[in-house]
Design a protein around this motif. Structure first.
Motif, short mmCIF file in Angstrom:
data_model
loop_
_atom_site.label_atom_id
_atom_site.label_comp_id
_atom_site.label_asym_id
_atom_site.label_seq_id
_atom_site.Cartn_x
_atom_site.Cartn_y
_atom_site.Cartn_z
N ASP A 1 0.84 -1.15 0.05
CA ASP A 1 0.03 -0.15 0.03
C ASP A 1 0.92 1.11 0.05
N VAL A 2 0.30 2.40 -0.77
CA VAL A 2 1.17 3.46 -0.69
C VAL A 2 0.76 4.09 0.53
N LYS A 3 2.08 4.85 1.18
CA LYS A 3 2.18 5.54 2.47
C LYS A 3 2.61 7.02 2.01
N VAL A 4 1.80 7.89 2.40
CA VAL A 4 2.23 9.46 2.16
C VAL A 4 2.06 9.77 3.49
N THR A 5 3.02 10.32 4.06
CA THR A 5 3.14 11.04 5.40
C THR A 5 3.52 12.45 5.41
N GLN A 6 3.00 13.00 6.48
CA GLN A 6 3.01 14.51 6.40
C GLN A 6 3.64 14.93 7.95
N SER A 7 4.59 16.05 7.89
CA SER A 7 5.68 16.04 9.05
C SER A 7 4.81 16.59 10.40
N SER A 8 3.53 17.00 10.29
CA SER A 8 2.81 17.48 11.35
C SER A 8 1.22 17.25 11.09
N ARG A 9 0.47 16.99 12.07
CA ARG A 9 -0.88 16.93 12.07
C ARG A 9 -1.52 18.15 12.43
N TYR A 10 -0.92 18.83 13.49
CA TYR A 10 -1.56 20.27 13.79
C TYR A 10 -0.25 21.18 13.96
N LEU A 11 -0.53 22.41 13.55
CA LEU A 11 0.51 23.36 13.48
C LEU A 11 -0.04 24.78 13.69
N VAL A 12 0.61 25.38 14.89
CA VAL A 12 0.12 26.91 15.05
C VAL A 12 1.19 27.88 14.73
N LYS A 13 0.97 28.62 14.05
CA LYS A 13 1.93 29.80 13.78
C LYS A 13 1.69 31.10 13.94
N ARG A 14 2.49 32.04 13.93
CA ARG A 14 2.08 33.47 14.03
C ARG A 14 2.22 34.20 12.45
N THR A 15 1.59 35.43 12.39
CA THR A 15 1.61 35.94 11.32
C THR A 15 2.85 36.36 10.75
N GLY A 16 3.51 36.42 9.87
CA GLY A 16 4.73 36.67 9.41
C GLY A 16 5.73 35.77 9.51
N GLU A 17 5.40 34.63 10.18
CA GLU A 17 6.33 33.45 10.38
C GLU A 17 6.51 32.40 8.95
N LYS A 18 7.79 32.12 8.61
CA LYS A 18 7.99 31.12 7.66
C LYS A 18 7.61 29.94 8.19
N VAL A 19 6.88 29.24 7.13
CA VAL A 19 6.47 27.69 7.74
C VAL A 19 6.79 26.98 6.58
N PHE A 20 7.30 25.60 7.11
CA PHE A 20 7.57 24.50 6.18
C PHE A 20 6.54 23.28 6.36
N LEU A 21 5.99 22.64 5.43
CA LEU A 21 5.18 21.57 5.47
C LEU A 21 5.91 20.55 4.87
N GLU A 22 6.03 19.51 5.34
CA GLU A 22 7.03 18.39 4.79
C GLU A 22 6.00 17.13 4.36
N CYS A 23 6.32 16.46 3.17
CA CYS A 23 5.49 15.33 2.89
C CYS A 23 6.37 14.31 2.15
N VAL A 24 6.36 13.12 2.54
CA VAL A 24 6.99 11.93 2.12
C VAL A 24 6.29 10.97 1.55
N GLN A 25 6.64 10.14 0.47
CA GLN A 25 5.69 9.16 -0.01
C GLN A 25 6.82 7.84 -0.21
N ASP A 26 6.35 6.78 -0.10
CA ASP A 26 7.18 5.56 -0.32
C ASP A 26 7.14 4.54 -1.71
#
Lengths: 113, 112
Positions: A1-26
């Protein structure tokens, strides 16, 4: 089965911050996608990549950038987070003979304060 | 320009009855259609698909019908079960294209 994972389930950031969302597939998929899901608007494509270092804009790329340095990893970057980027972010991948069928990760719920 | 439309934001059905979810599209180049199911706090999962060379595809309790002349597809779930309560998205693509175009989604609630 394909697995796609994302680095975080929940994220809280402040206005103006730089945000990185990561995704990995196998599954060695060529194609990877970033969507955002908002109530009443469905899934809207932000960016997609059909090969390493290759990317194309989707329907709503403004305020976002992406990076694909390795085949299995696709990153979404919010250069300067704003409150209207509060959303559910979904990563997907596809490839092979079933290239139309996209496999999704669990999503990241991002809140920008 | 919404190329894929799901005009019913929500649908409520009694357990054991038939659920019918509808989807319309405007782009006549679309030739492959998919339905995805999404539970809260999870990613969408593929449910069933249909190519434009067919007008029906069946998989267990799920059947998708395609009416090309009307640019309309529907998903039938028979019999409906409580675990079918979820948001359903239809999606469309063209031959050789990697991208999918999604509808807005329909929230299906199955009542016991």
């Amino acid at each position: 089965d394909v697995k796609v994972t994302q680095s975080s389930r929940y994220l809280v950031k402040r206005t103006g911050e730089k945000v990185f969302l990561e995704c990995v597939q196998d599954m060695d998929h060529e194609n990877m996608f970033w969507y955002r899901q908002d109530p009443g608007l469905g899934l809207r494509l932000i960016y997609f990549s059909y090969d390493v270092k290759m990317k194309e804009k989707g329907d709503i790329p403004e305020g976002y950038s992406v990076s694909r340095e390795k085949k299995e990893r696709f990153s979404l970057i919010l250069e300067s987070a704003s409150t209207n980027q509060t959303s559910m972010y979904l990563c997907a991948s596809s490839g092979g003979i079933r290239y139309n069928e996209q496999f999704f990760g669990p999503g990241t719920r991002l809140t920008v304060l | 320009d919404q190329q894929v439309k799901q005009n019913s934001p929500s649908l409520s059905v009694q357990e054991g009855r038939i659920s019918i979810l509808n989807c319309d599209y405007t782009n006549s180049m679309f030739d492959y259609f998919l339905w995805y199911k999404k539970y809260p706090a999870e990613g969408p999962t593929f449910l069933i698909s249909i190519s434009s060379i067919k007008d029906k595809n069946e998989d267990g309790r799920f059947t998708v019908f395609l009416n090309k002349s009307a640019k309309h597809l529907s998903l039938h779930i028979v019999p409906s079960q409580p675990g079918d309560s979820a948001v359903y998205f239809c999606a469309a693509s063209t031959q050789g294209a990697q991208k999918l175009v999604f509808g807005q989604g329909t929230r299906l609630t199955i009542n016991p």
